[in-house]
Design a protein around this motif. Structure first.
Motif, PDB file in Angstrom:
ATOM      1  N   GLN A 110     -41.118  -0.007  48.312  1.00  0.00           N
ATOM      2  CA  GLN A 110     -40.874  -0.036  49.749  1.00  0.00           C
ATOM      3  C   GLN A 110     -39.820   0.989  50.147  1.00  0.00           C
ATOM      4  N   ILE A 111     -38.756   1.062  49.359  1.00  0.00           N
ATOM      5  CA  ILE A 111     -37.711   2.043  49.657  1.00  0.00           C
ATOM      6  C   ILE A 111     -38.287   3.456  49.609  1.00  0.00           C
ATOM      7  N   ALA A 112     -39.112   3.697  48.593  1.00  0.00           N
ATOM      8  CA  ALA A 112     -39.715   5.026  48.471  1.00  0.00           C
ATOM      9  C   ALA A 112     -40.670   5.311  49.626  1.00  0.00           C
ATOM     10  N   SER A 113     -41.423   4.285  50.032  1.00  0.00           N
ATOM     11  CA  SER A 113     -42.381   4.495  51.120  1.00  0.00           C
ATOM     12  C   SER A 113     -41.699   4.668  52.471  1.00  0.00           C
ATOM     13  N   MET A 114     -40.453   4.217  52.587  1.00  0.00           N
ATOM     14  CA  MET A 114     -39.723   4.357  53.841  1.00  0.00           C
ATOM     15  C   MET A 114     -39.007   5.701  53.956  1.00  0.00           C
ATOM     16  N   VAL A 115     -39.138   6.528  52.942  1.00  0.00           N
ATOM     17  CA  VAL A 115     -38.455   7.822  52.965  1.00  0.00           C
ATOM     18  C   VAL A 115     -38.905   8.642  54.164  1.00  0.00           C
ATOM     19  N   ASN A 116     -40.234   8.659  54.411  1.00  0.00           N
ATOM     20  CA  ASN A 116     -40.716   9.467  55.532  1.00  0.00           C
ATOM     21  C   ASN A 116     -40.206   8.933  56.859  1.00  0.00           C
ATOM     22  N   LEU A 117     -40.230   7.607  57.026  1.00  0.00           N
ATOM     23  CA  LEU A 117     -39.748   7.021  58.269  1.00  0.00           C
ATOM     24  C   LEU A 117     -38.257   7.270  58.437  1.00  0.00           C
ATOM     25  N   LEU A 118     -37.511   7.159  57.348  1.00  0.00           N
ATOM     26  CA  LEU A 118     -36.074   7.373  57.391  1.00  0.00           C
ATOM     27  C   LEU A 118     -35.758   8.828  57.729  1.00  0.00           C
ATOM     28  N   GLN A 119     -36.473   9.747  57.112  1.00  0.00           N
ATOM     29  CA  GLN A 119     -36.243  11.156  57.386  1.00  0.00           C
ATOM     30  C   GLN A 119     -36.590  11.505  58.829  1.00  0.00           C
ATOM     31  N   SER A 120     -37.679  10.944  59.310  1.00  0.00           N
ATOM     32  CA  SER A 120     -38.077  11.201  60.693  1.00  0.00           C
ATOM     33  C   SER A 120     -37.024  10.677  61.664  1.00  0.00           C
ATOM     34  N   GLY A 121     -36.503   9.472  61.395  1.00  0.00           N
ATOM     35  CA  GLY A 121     -35.473   8.909  62.269  1.00  0.00           C
ATOM     36  C   GLY A 121     -34.194   9.709  62.244  1.00  0.00           C
ATOM     37  N   VAL A 122     -33.777  10.171  61.056  1.00  0.00           N
ATOM     38  CA  VAL A 122     -32.547  10.954  60.949  1.00  0.00           C
ATOM     39  C   VAL A 122     -32.727  12.313  61.611  1.00  0.00           C
ATOM     40  N   ALA A 123     -33.910  12.908  61.481  1.00  0.00           N
ATOM     41  CA  ALA A 123     -34.175  14.187  62.148  1.00  0.00           C
ATOM     42  C   ALA A 123     -34.076  14.024  63.666  1.00  0.00           C
ATOM     43  N   SER A 124     -34.630  12.934  64.201  1.00  0.00           N
ATOM     44  CA  SER A 124     -34.513  12.677  65.639  1.00  0.00           C
ATOM     45  C   SER A 124     -33.061  12.398  66.026  1.00  0.00           C
ATOM     46  N   ALA A 125     -32.347  11.664  65.172  1.00  0.00           N
ATOM     47  CA  ALA A 125     -30.941  11.371  65.460  1.00  0.00           C
ATOM     48  C   ALA A 125     -30.125  12.654  65.544  1.00  0.00           C
ATOM     49  N   GLU A 126     -30.411  13.612  64.666  1.00  0.00           N
ATOM     50  CA  GLU A 126     -29.687  14.881  64.711  1.00  0.00           C
ATOM     51  C   GLU A 126     -29.913  15.590  66.039  1.00  0.00           C
ATOM     52  N   ARG A 127     -31.138  15.551  66.546  1.00  0.00           N
ATOM     53  CA  ARG A 127     -31.435  16.195  67.818  1.00  0.00           C
ATOM     54  C   ARG A 127     -30.701  15.500  68.963  1.00  0.00           C
ATOM     55  N   VAL A 128     -30.580  14.179  68.881  1.00  0.00           N
ATOM     56  CA  VAL A 128     -29.826  13.451  69.904  1.00  0.00           C
ATOM     57  C   VAL A 128     -28.334  13.752  69.770  1.00  0.00           C
ATOM     58  N   PHE A 129     -27.844  13.821  68.533  1.00  0.00           N
ATOM     59  CA  PHE A 129     -26.423  14.116  68.316  1.00  0.00           C
ATOM     60  C   PHE A 129     -26.068  15.517  68.804  1.00  0.00           C
ATOM     61  N   GLU A 130     -27.023  16.448  68.729  1.00  0.00           N
ATOM     62  CA  GLU A 130     -26.766  17.781  69.254  1.00  0.00           C
ATOM     63  C   GLU A 130     -26.490  17.744  70.753  1.00  0.00           C
ATOM     64  N   VAL A 131     -27.195  16.854  71.461  1.00  0.00           N
ATOM     65  CA  VAL A 131     -26.927  16.688  72.893  1.00  0.00           C
ATOM     66  C   VAL A 131     -25.547  16.064  73.098  1.00  0.00           C
ATOM     67  N   LEU A 132     -25.235  15.034  72.309  1.00  0.00           N
ATOM     68  CA  LEU A 132     -23.941  14.371  72.451  1.00  0.00           C
ATOM     69  C   LEU A 132     -22.786  15.290  72.080  1.00  0.00           C
ATOM     70  N   ASP A 133     -23.040  16.279  71.219  1.00  0.00           N
ATOM     71  CA  ASP A 133     -21.984  17.202  70.788  1.00  0.00           C
ATOM     72  C   ASP A 133     -21.924  18.462  71.638  1.00  0.00           C
ATOM     73  N   ALA A 134     -22.758  18.556  72.656  1.00  0.00           N
ATOM     74  CA  ALA A 134     -22.783  19.753  73.492  1.00  0.00           C
ATOM     75  C   ALA A 134     -21.437  19.913  74.217  1.00  0.00           C
TER      76      ALA A 134
END
Length: 664
Positions: free
Chosen positions: A366-390
């Motif tokens: 399960q942990i291994a199968s959640m890698v894609n979901l986790l990576q996708s969420g962190v990638a989106s979080a980075e894009r949101v953090f870029e707005v917050l850090d503007a």
């Protein structure tokens, strides 16, 4: 008024609202900092630490009960198997006597197995004992399920509260960023960060946190229980961990870039769709439907490609883990069977260990199968953090403007450029006395709109100062400054709601009488009365049910209702017909009385009555004076005037000649 000093940047350096530097360009790709962004994402949960602790406790308790289940069930298996074996043994003998007899008869392996069992020869299966064990296991599983339900409810609550706070933070951030930040990014791409990416972060946290907590606790608990059963079989099971970690790390490295690209392409696609639909009429007029479809197909194909690669790479984890788990299962069954046959383990222990091996493999999978979901969420979080850090607008200073505002505006040595490399305005001096109507004309890119943008503090000047009644506007909170200024843009803006709500947006405290007076003064009342619901008529956010002229009348009435001390009209009458424009000029002449006004216009016929006309070229004021004075000077204003009216006169003459020679 004083003459300008110095010259500005070339005309094509101007960037008005919506055309800032870099507009229309996607942000550069950035390598994902998975660890740093994950920790920052978890840091969002800090305000809900008590709920987090409760979730952790419930997860541990639930997992502990689930982990104890196989161990206790192993006792039931032992009781059933021992009872079945005891039925085959002679009654009246002790276990030691039976074992000795078996060894004497040459059944050594069976003797070893019997010696490891807890049985009484000839007794059979104790169903009462088995029943009590099963009831205990049932109670454990019911309690574990209840804990999981409560844990899931708490987790859902804290994730949703966290996402609510994140959305509020992003919304508040966008009110603090300078206009240049919004102008420098495609609107659709920015909207994608605020909507799609935040939604994806919430879904990722919701799905991964619960499974990660349970999976990690399960792995720890199962490993502990496996050691209590057999250290040898446990080491065999743990041999798969390095292989799993190696495969997971390799796949994560390869898929990280694809997930970043996936959300970047999503933002670009949203921007393209937003542009196409906002200009839908133009697309139809110029027949550019095929080009728009081709551009959509191109971006859609790119998004499909990177999404396919990202999902494929991360999706490899599940089949690989299942293969490793099946190998582990086979080895454990073979070794466990040999140890039962040799009397080193009981059948119940092997049965429990096989269940533990499955419980161990399942959470790891399960942990291994959640890698894609986790990576996708962190990638989106980075894009949101870029707005917050503007970068944000400079902090407001606690200054005050005099009340009532007289409206004396002065530009003193003002220098400004949208980019550091090229200045549009350099050393501008200008003084506007209270109550004056100042018209600003000039070719496109001359700096007309920039002048009022600086006055509104949409952009900050690079040098010099701008004062309102002698007070440097940089020493006044932006909110207070803009409360004294009213601006009507060339592009009309209305929102979904009633006409009454759209008008009252300029002054939320306005009475119905004040609203109607402003509507009558700007001729809004004239067309509103013809609508079935009058001022309660609902209009859409693009105002499609109204003409462009009617939408502009609403925006003008909205500004008048705000009763500003300084009025700025940026091509405010460009969207109305000639007859309405004449009436508006009369209304605005009365409303501009005793109020400093700036009027930006391309049609020179609309500014003849201005007190002073400023002619701008390349960021400089090259001429100033009244309409008649500037025509008499035969300079830049005269050339603009001749270009408009001489051309119009020539057109009328040509049309007249064509009519004369046209056949009857």
């Amino acid at each position: 008024m004083s003459a300008p000093a110095g010259r500005g940047a070339p005309a094509n350096a101007q960037r008005g609202p919506g055309h800032g530097p870099g507009a229309g360009m996607a942000p550069a790709a950035k390598t994902m900092d998975f660890k740093g962004s994950s920790l920052r994402l978890l840091g969002l949960l800090r305000p809900h630490r008590l709920k987090v602790i409760a979730v952790l406790v419930l997860s541990v308790a639930s997992v502990a009960m689930n982990v104890l289940g196989p161990r206790i069930l192993g006792k039931a298996v032992d009781a059933i198997f021992s009872g079945s074996v005891s039925m085959r043994l002679p009654t009246g003998q002790t276990k030691e006597q039976v074992v000795a007899g078996l060894r004497a008869s040459g059944n050594t392996k069976f003797a070893e197995m019997v010696s490891a069992m807890d049985l009484v020869p000839g007794q059979g299966i104790d169903f009462g004992h088995v029943g009590r064990i099963l009831l205990a296991v049932l109670g454990l599983y019911i309690a574990a399920s209840l804990f999981q339900v409560v844990q899931a409810r708490l987790l859902n609550s804290l994730v949703q509260q966290t996402m609510k706070k994140l959305r509020a933070d992003v919304d508040a951030k966008l009110t603090r960023v300078p206009l240049a930040y919004v102008d420098g990014r495609p609107r659709g791409e920015l909207l994608s960060r605020v909507t799609n990416d935040i939604d994806n972060v919430g879904q990722s946290m919701q799905q991964t946190m619960s499974q990660l907590l349970v999976s990690i606790c399960t792995v720890v608990g199962v490993v502990v229980m496996m050691f209590t059963v057999s250290w040898m079989l446990t080491l065999i099971a743990l041999l798969t961990i390095p292989l799993v970690m190696l495969v997971a790390s390799r796949i994560m490295k390869k898929s990280q870039g694809h997930f970043i690209a996936q959300w970047q392409h999503t933002g670009e696609l949203n921007g393209q769709i937003e542009d196409a639909f906002s200009a839908h009429a133009l697309v139809k007029v110029f027949g550019r439907g095929p080009q728009v479809e081709a551009a959509f197909d191109d971006r859609n194909e790119k998004l499909t490609g990177v999404s396919r690669r990202a999902q494929f790479l991360s999706g490899l984890m599940m089949p690989i883990m299942m293969f490793v788990g099946n190998l582990q299962y086979v080895v454990i069954c073979v070794v466990g069977g040999l140890r039962v046959a040799s009397g080193q383990m009981t059948l119940g222990d092997v049965t429990a260990f096989v269940q533990y091996s499955r419980q161990f493999t399942q959470p790891v999978t399960q942990i291994a199968s959640m890698v894609n979901l986790l990576q996708s969420g962190v990638a989106s979080a980075e894009r949101v953090f870029e707005v917050l850090d503007a970068p944000e607008e400079s902090r407001d200073e606690p200054g005050k403007l005099p009340r009532p505002t007289q409206g004396r505006v002065a530009f003193d040595g003002v220098a400004f450029g949208y980019t550091p490399e090229r200045r549009l305005i350099d050393g501008l001096d200008l003084t506007v006395e209270p109550g004056q109507t100042v018209a600003i004309v000039g070719p496109t890119g001359a700096g007309k709109t920039t002048l009022v943008n600086l006055l509104m503090r949409f952009y900050e000047i690079d040098a010099g100062r701008i004062t309102l009644d002698g007070v440097d506007i940089r020493h006044v909170p932006r909110r207070e400054l803009r409360e004294r200024l009213g601006m009507v843009l060339q592009d009309s803006w209305v929102f979904h709601g009633t006409i009454r709500d759209n008008l009252r947006y300029g002054n939320l405290d306005a009475t119905d009488d004040q609203l109607r007076a402003a509507a009558e003064a700007t001729f809004v009342d004239r067309f509103v009365r013809s609508l079935p619901d009058g001022y309660d008529t609902i209009i859409s956010d693009d105002g499609a049910s109204l003409s462009s002229g009617e939408r502009q009348l609403i925006t003008i009435a909205r500004a008048f209702l705000a009763e500003p001390d300084v009025l700025i009209l940026d091509e405010a009458t460009s969207s109305v017909d000639t007859r309405t424009e004449v009436m508006l000029q009369q209304a605005m002449a009365a409303l501009r009385r005793d109020r400093t006004s700036f009027v930006i216009a391309h049609r020179l016929s609309t500014i003849r009555d201005a007190d002073v006309i400023l002619v701008m070229e390349n960021g400089d004021i090259v001429e100033q004076g009244s309409h008649d004075e500037l025509l008499a000077a035969r300079g830049a204003y005269w050339r603009l005037y001749e270009a408009q009216f001489a051309g119009a006169a020539q057109t009328d003459t040509d049309e007249g000649i064509a009519a004369d020679v046209r056949p009857a």
